[in-house]
Design a protein around this motif. Structure first.
Motif, PDB file in Angstrom:
ATOM      1  N   TRP A 238     -23.730 -21.085 -26.546  1.00  0.00           N
ATOM      2  CA  TRP A 238     -23.890 -21.752 -25.249  1.00  0.00           C
ATOM      3  C   TRP A 238     -24.890 -22.885 -25.386  1.00  0.00           C
ATOM      4  O   TRP A 238     -25.607 -23.001 -26.384  1.00  0.00           O
ATOM      5  CB  TRP A 238     -24.358 -20.761 -24.178  1.00  0.00           C
ATOM      6  CG  TRP A 238     -25.809 -20.373 -24.237  1.00  0.00           C
ATOM      7  CD1 TRP A 238     -26.868 -20.942 -23.572  1.00  0.00           C
ATOM      8  CD2 TRP A 238     -26.393 -19.312 -25.017  1.00  0.00           C
ATOM      9  NE1 TRP A 238     -28.045 -20.323 -23.884  1.00  0.00           N
ATOM     10  CE2 TRP A 238     -27.791 -19.309 -24.765  1.00  0.00           C
ATOM     11  CE3 TRP A 238     -25.866 -18.370 -25.900  1.00  0.00           C
ATOM     12  CZ2 TRP A 238     -28.653 -18.411 -25.367  1.00  0.00           C
ATOM     13  CZ3 TRP A 238     -26.726 -17.473 -26.507  1.00  0.00           C
ATOM     14  CH2 TRP A 238     -28.108 -17.497 -26.236  1.00  0.00           C
ATOM     15  N   MET A 239     -24.917 -23.774 -24.402  1.00  0.00           N
ATOM     16  CA  MET A 239     -25.904 -24.840 -24.302  1.00  0.00           C
ATOM     17  C   MET A 239     -26.530 -24.773 -22.909  1.00  0.00           C
ATOM     18  O   MET A 239     -26.055 -24.033 -22.050  1.00  0.00           O
ATOM     19  CB  MET A 239     -25.264 -26.217 -24.534  1.00  0.00           C
ATOM     20  CG  MET A 239     -24.601 -26.391 -25.887  1.00  0.00           C
ATOM     21  SD  MET A 239     -23.904 -28.060 -26.089  1.00  0.00           S
ATOM     22  CE  MET A 239     -22.923 -27.834 -27.579  1.00  0.00           C
ATOM     23  N   GLY A 240     -27.589 -25.542 -22.708  1.00  0.00           N
ATOM     24  CA  GLY A 240     -28.236 -25.585 -21.409  1.00  0.00           C
ATOM     25  C   GLY A 240     -27.817 -26.828 -20.641  1.00  0.00           C
ATOM     26  O   GLY A 240     -28.005 -27.947 -21.112  1.00  0.00           O
ATOM     27  N   GLY A 243     -30.210 -26.572 -16.266  1.00  0.00           N
ATOM     28  CA  GLY A 243     -31.038 -25.379 -16.170  1.00  0.00           C
ATOM     29  C   GLY A 243     -30.253 -24.085 -16.149  1.00  0.00           C
ATOM     30  O   GLY A 243     -30.803 -23.026 -15.830  1.00  0.00           O
ATOM     31  N   GLU A 244     -28.949 -24.156 -16.503  1.00  0.00           N
ATOM     32  CA  GLU A 244     -28.105 -22.960 -16.546  1.00  0.00           C
ATOM     33  C   GLU A 244     -27.391 -22.875 -17.893  1.00  0.00           C
ATOM     34  O   GLU A 244     -27.156 -23.892 -18.549  1.00  0.00           O
ATOM     35  CB  GLU A 244     -27.053 -22.996 -15.428  1.00  0.00           C
ATOM     36  CG  GLU A 244     -27.630 -23.034 -14.023  1.00  0.00           C
ATOM     37  CD  GLU A 244     -26.536 -23.074 -12.966  1.00  0.00           C
ATOM     38  OE1 GLU A 244     -25.353 -22.857 -13.316  1.00  0.00           O
ATOM     39  OE2 GLU A 244     -26.861 -23.340 -11.799  1.00  0.00           O
ATOM     40  N   ARG A 245     -27.047 -21.646 -18.260  1.00  0.00           N
ATOM     41  CA  ARG A 245     -26.251 -21.460 -19.472  1.00  0.00           C
ATOM     42  C   ARG A 245     -24.850 -22.021 -19.267  1.00  0.00           C
ATOM     43  O   ARG A 245     -24.216 -21.752 -18.244  1.00  0.00           O
ATOM     44  CB  ARG A 245     -26.133 -19.978 -19.822  1.00  0.00           C
ATOM     45  CG  ARG A 245     -27.353 -19.385 -20.481  1.00  0.00           C
ATOM     46  CD  ARG A 245     -26.991 -18.049 -21.107  1.00  0.00           C
ATOM     47  NE  ARG A 245     -28.118 -17.391 -21.725  1.00  0.00           N
ATOM     48  CZ  ARG A 245     -28.008 -16.434 -22.639  1.00  0.00           C
ATOM     49  NH1 ARG A 245     -26.813 -16.021 -23.015  1.00  0.00           N
ATOM     50  NH2 ARG A 245     -29.081 -15.883 -23.176  1.00  0.00           N
ATOM     51  N   GLY A 277     -33.266 -25.120 -28.446  1.00  0.00           N
ATOM     52  CA  GLY A 277     -34.696 -25.363 -28.322  1.00  0.00           C
ATOM     53  C   GLY A 277     -35.072 -25.607 -26.881  1.00  0.00           C
ATOM     54  O   GLY A 277     -34.438 -25.093 -25.964  1.00  0.00           O
ATOM     55  N   GLY A 278     -36.102 -26.400 -26.671  1.00  0.00           N
ATOM     56  CA  GLY A 278     -36.499 -26.721 -25.309  1.00  0.00           C
ATOM     57  C   GLY A 278     -37.299 -25.617 -24.648  1.00  0.00           C
ATOM     58  O   GLY A 278     -37.634 -24.596 -25.246  1.00  0.00           O
ATOM     59  N   GLU A 279     -37.577 -25.829 -23.394  1.00  0.00           N
ATOM     60  CA  GLU A 279     -38.347 -24.870 -22.608  1.00  0.00           C
ATOM     61  C   GLU A 279     -37.418 -23.789 -22.051  1.00  0.00           C
ATOM     62  O   GLU A 279     -36.221 -24.027 -21.841  1.00  0.00           O
ATOM     63  CB  GLU A 279     -39.059 -25.586 -21.463  1.00  0.00           C
ATOM     64  CG  GLU A 279     -39.994 -26.713 -21.911  1.00  0.00           C
ATOM     65  CD  GLU A 279     -41.121 -26.208 -22.791  1.00  0.00           C
ATOM     66  OE1 GLU A 279     -41.535 -25.032 -22.630  1.00  0.00           O
ATOM     67  OE2 GLU A 279     -41.596 -26.977 -23.645  1.00  0.00           O
ATOM     68  N   PRO A 280     -37.954 -22.604 -21.765  1.00  0.00           N
ATOM     69  CA  PRO A 280     -37.095 -21.512 -21.272  1.00  0.00           C
ATOM     70  C   PRO A 280     -36.304 -21.881 -20.025  1.00  0.00           C
ATOM     71  O   PRO A 280     -35.145 -21.462 -19.880  1.00  0.00           O
ATOM     72  CB  PRO A 280     -38.105 -20.394 -20.981  1.00  0.00           C
ATOM     73  CG  PRO A 280     -39.252 -20.674 -21.894  1.00  0.00           C
ATOM     74  CD  PRO A 280     -39.338 -22.165 -21.995  1.00  0.00           C
ATOM     75  N   GLU A 281     -36.897 -22.687 -19.141  1.00  0.00           N
ATOM     76  CA  GLU A 281     -36.194 -23.025 -17.901  1.00  0.00           C
ATOM     77  C   GLU A 281     -34.979 -23.929 -18.140  1.00  0.00           C
ATOM     78  O   GLU A 281     -34.170 -24.133 -17.234  1.00  0.00           O
ATOM     79  CB  GLU A 281     -37.149 -23.683 -16.912  1.00  0.00           C
ATOM     80  CG  GLU A 281     -37.775 -24.978 -17.369  1.00  0.00           C
ATOM     81  CD  GLU A 281     -39.098 -24.772 -18.095  1.00  0.00           C
ATOM     82  OE1 GLU A 281     -39.858 -25.751 -18.204  1.00  0.00           O
ATOM     83  OE2 GLU A 281     -39.356 -23.635 -18.541  1.00  0.00           O
ATOM     84  N   GLU A 282     -34.857 -24.481 -19.361  1.00  0.00           N
ATOM     85  CA  GLU A 282     -33.694 -25.322 -19.649  1.00  0.00           C
ATOM     86  C   GLU A 282     -32.473 -24.503 -20.040  1.00  0.00           C
ATOM     87  O   GLU A 282     -31.375 -25.046 -20.174  1.00  0.00           O
ATOM     88  CB  GLU A 282     -34.042 -26.329 -20.740  1.00  0.00           C
ATOM     89  CG  GLU A 282     -35.054 -27.363 -20.280  1.00  0.00           C
ATOM     90  CD  GLU A 282     -35.436 -28.363 -21.351  1.00  0.00           C
ATOM     91  OE1 GLU A 282     -35.477 -29.569 -21.048  1.00  0.00           O
ATOM     92  OE2 GLU A 282     -35.687 -27.944 -22.498  1.00  0.00           O
ATOM     93  N   ALA A 283     -32.659 -23.202 -20.259  1.00  0.00           N
ATOM     94  CA  ALA A 283     -31.564 -22.240 -20.467  1.00  0.00           C
ATOM     95  C   ALA A 283     -30.797 -22.443 -21.764  1.00  0.00           C
ATOM     96  O   ALA A 283     -29.719 -21.869 -21.941  1.00  0.00           O
ATOM     97  CB  ALA A 283     -30.596 -22.268 -19.282  1.00  0.00           C
ATOM     98  N   ALA A 284     -31.323 -23.234 -22.672  1.00  0.00           N
ATOM     99  CA  ALA A 284     -30.659 -23.417 -23.968  1.00  0.00           C
ATOM    100  C   ALA A 284     -31.056 -22.284 -24.913  1.00  0.00           C
ATOM    101  O   ALA A 284     -32.087 -21.642 -24.734  1.00  0.00           O
ATOM    102  CB  ALA A 284     -31.053 -24.758 -24.563  1.00  0.00           C
ATOM    103  N   PRO A 285     -30.243 -22.031 -25.941  1.00  0.00           N
ATOM    104  CA  PRO A 285     -30.636 -21.014 -26.924  1.00  0.00           C
ATOM    105  C   PRO A 285     -31.818 -21.489 -27.758  1.00  0.00           C
ATOM    106  O   PRO A 285     -31.998 -22.685 -27.994  1.00  0.00           O
ATOM    107  CB  PRO A 285     -29.379 -20.868 -27.787  1.00  0.00           C
ATOM    108  CG  PRO A 285     -28.662 -22.168 -27.642  1.00  0.00           C
ATOM    109  CD  PRO A 285     -28.936 -22.630 -26.248  1.00  0.00           C
TER     110      PRO A 285
END
Length: 329
Positions: A238-240, A243-245, A277-285
């Motif tokens: 998945w990708m972000g 802000g959602e999967r 990567g990214g921040e948790p709120e970006e919903a990326a793996p």
């Protein structure tokens, strides 16, 4: 620290003037260009030592060529058995065209919970250091520690550490925590290039392996296995987006991948996609989650990102440089 002569030459062209050590083996014919670029070289065979010494005498170098002799202390990869490594180091020390800039080894299992193999390798390596000292030879640097050994204990630090994946803020295994304040430093971002409406039964991608169960949407992301975004991620990746999967739809192509944005999300061409990567709120793996999906390790994910993907270097939230093999702005 670099793996090849070509990498070292690229850093010199970029204006890096500090010492650069080629950590791996090189071809005998690379000795001349390596020394022209004033690269430190790692020696593990007598043949390479002869080639480097001949190149050092043939070139107008400003100082003796820097050589690091590598001890194979148990990994059985590059390097020389302890007795041969000691002999090579003595030859380097006796040659006025060379200088013994270092003695090194590499740990095979520093990221494992069982520390015994690492302690055994350290003992072999330290004996080689003592043998050289007994002969009156003292390398300028003694080094062994990779990221795992560096974080595990300063017992392995010696005179230099070779931090690799820890520079990216990725845990190194063996339950050793990262120092406070360290976090993942690399994020791969892209943008939506098409939003397509899907009807029930519509197929997506090569082989039409995905069939829409009902009405929905797909968002096209211009990244694929040619960029290092692996084909195996089609199974559970998945990708972000917003802000959602956004789960992958169908197969990963060479240059493009389709994801399913949330049904209530207003998605348009140009919207940012966080690939990993990214921040948790970006919903990326995370890199670790991507590696788990692929059945591999984070190292392979990070090093697999292709040169054509631009690298944007950020300091204090501001882009300070962009490097791309394609010359993109």
């Amino acid at each position: 620290g670099v793996a090849t002569v070509g990498e070292g030459e690229a850093l010199r062209r970029a204006g890096i003037a500090t010492p650069i050590l080629v950590l791996g083996a090189i071809d005998l014919g690379e000795a001349v260009p390596a020394l022209r670029a004033q690269l430190d070289l790692t020696i593990g065979t007598g043949e390479l030592l002869v080639a480097v010494a001949e190149a050092a005498r043939a070139l107008p170098l400003p100082r003796p060529a820097a050589v690091h002799v590598k001890v194979d202390s148990g990994m059985r990869r590059y390097g020389a058995r302890p007795e041969l490594a000691t002999a090579l180091a003595l030859r380097v020390a006796a040659d006025p065209a060379l200088r013994l800039a270092g003695l090194s080894t590499h740990f095979a299992a520093a990221d494992e919970r069982d520390e015994v193999p690492t302690l055994e390798q350290a003992a072999v390596f330290e004996q080689a250091v003592r043998d050289l000292a007994a002969a009156g030879v003292h390398p300028e640097r003694v080094h062994a520690a990779n990221s795992a050994a560096t974080l595990r204990s300063d017992r392995y630090h010696y005179g230099l550490v070779r931090v690799g994946i820890a520079l990216y803020g990725i845990p190194v295994g063996c339950g050793t925590p990262l120092p406070a304040g360290m976090r993942p430093a690399m994020t791969v971002r892209s943008r939506v290039t098409r939003v397509v409406e899907l009807d029930a039964g519509d197929g997506v991608g090569y082989g039409l392996s995905y069939r829409a169960p009902g009405r929905g949407r797909g968002a096209l992301v211009p990244i694929g296995y040619g960029d290092g975004y692996r084909r195996g991620l089609a199974a559970g990746g998945w990708m972000g987006v917003g802000g959602e999967r956004a789960p992958l739809l169908g197969r990963v192509s060479m240059d493009q991948t389709v994801v399913a944005p949330g049904q209530d999300l207003d998605v348009a061409v140009g919207d940012e996609v966080v690939v990993f990567g990214g921040e948790p709120e970006e919903a990326a793996p995370t890199v670790s989650q991507l590696a788990e999906t692929l059945g591999t390790i984070p190292y392979e994910v990070l090093t697999g990102v292709a040169p054509r993907v631009p690298r944007i270097y950020v300091r204090a939230g501001q882009a300070i440089d962009v490097v791309s093999a394609t010359g993109w702005p």
